[in-house]
Design a protein around this motif. Structure first.
Motif, short mmCIF file in Angstrom:
data_model
loop_
_atom_site.label_atom_id
_atom_site.label_comp_id
_atom_site.label_asym_id
_atom_site.label_seq_id
_atom_site.Cartn_x
_atom_site.Cartn_y
_atom_site.Cartn_z
N VAL A 1 51.38 48.94 61.40
CA VAL A 1 50.27 49.91 60.41
C VAL A 1 51.01 51.16 60.11
O VAL A 1 51.26 51.43 58.86
CB VAL A 1 48.78 50.09 60.86
CG1 VAL A 1 48.38 51.50 59.67
CG2 VAL A 1 48.06 49.00 60.96
N GLU B 1 54.47 49.84 58.37
CA GLU B 1 54.33 49.67 56.82
C GLU B 1 53.82 51.14 55.20
O GLU B 1 54.80 51.19 54.90
CB GLU B 1 53.36 48.59 56.19
CG GLU B 1 53.35 47.32 56.63
CD GLU B 1 53.97 46.96 56.59
OE1 GLU B 1 54.17 47.32 54.73
OE2 GLU B 1 55.08 46.37 56.47
N ALA B 2 53.33 51.83 56.73
CA ALA B 2 53.38 53.44 55.81
C ALA B 2 54.11 54.05 55.76
O ALA B 2 54.25 54.18 54.17
CB ALA B 2 52.53 54.49 56.90
N ALA C 1 48.43 47.32 52.46
CA ALA C 1 48.51 48.48 51.97
C ALA C 1 47.65 48.71 50.52
O ALA C 1 48.22 47.36 49.19
CB ALA C 1 49.58 49.41 51.67
N VAL D 1 46.26 51.62 54.80
CA VAL D 1 46.91 50.99 55.72
C VAL D 1 46.50 50.56 56.40
O VAL D 1 45.25 51.18 57.22
CB VAL D 1 48.54 51.38 55.73
CG1 VAL D 1 48.84 50.29 56.59
CG2 VAL D 1 49.30 51.81 54.90
#
Length: 114
Positions: free
Chosen positions: A64, A67-68, A27, A41
């Motif tokens: 993804v 992590e966002a 990211a 990301v």
């Protein structure tokens, strides 16, 4: 891909303000932010768009998105609300054809934009 900007960022060949890294995702802050929080990301592996990533590696797509969320938490926008956007294709506004999630927050995000 040798000419992919995001592959070069993932490889450390192009500088970026890295916010988070995991086994499958990186990211970094957008260079043209559209909100106080605007982070991209990307999966470490190259896939041209969200549909291709979902078909080839659903676990990476899940990472993804996870992590966002962690980006939103880290930037303090998770409680107030944030948006995760995948642009898929030129007509949707995709300009770099390495799948990436935009994490946007820190201001009102009314729809439609503009």
């Amino acid at each position: 891909m040798t000419d992919c900007l995001f592959c070069k960022i993932v490889a450390g060949e192009v500088p970026a303000e890295i916010v988070r890294e995991s086994e499958r995702a990186v990211a970094f802050r957008d260079i043209n932010p559209q909100a106080p929080t605007h982070v991209l990301v990307v999966p470490r592996a190259h896939h041209p768009n969200a549909a291709a990533l979902a078909a080839a590696d659903p676990a990476s797509l899940a990472e993804v998105v996870a992590e966002a969320h962690q980006v939103a938490v880290g930037d303090g926008v998770a409680d107030g609300g944030y948006r995760i956007v995948f642009n898929t294709g030129r007509e949707a506004g995709q300009t770099v054809f390495h799948v990436h999630a935009h994490v946007l927050g820190g201001r009102g995000l009314n729809w439609p934009p503009g």
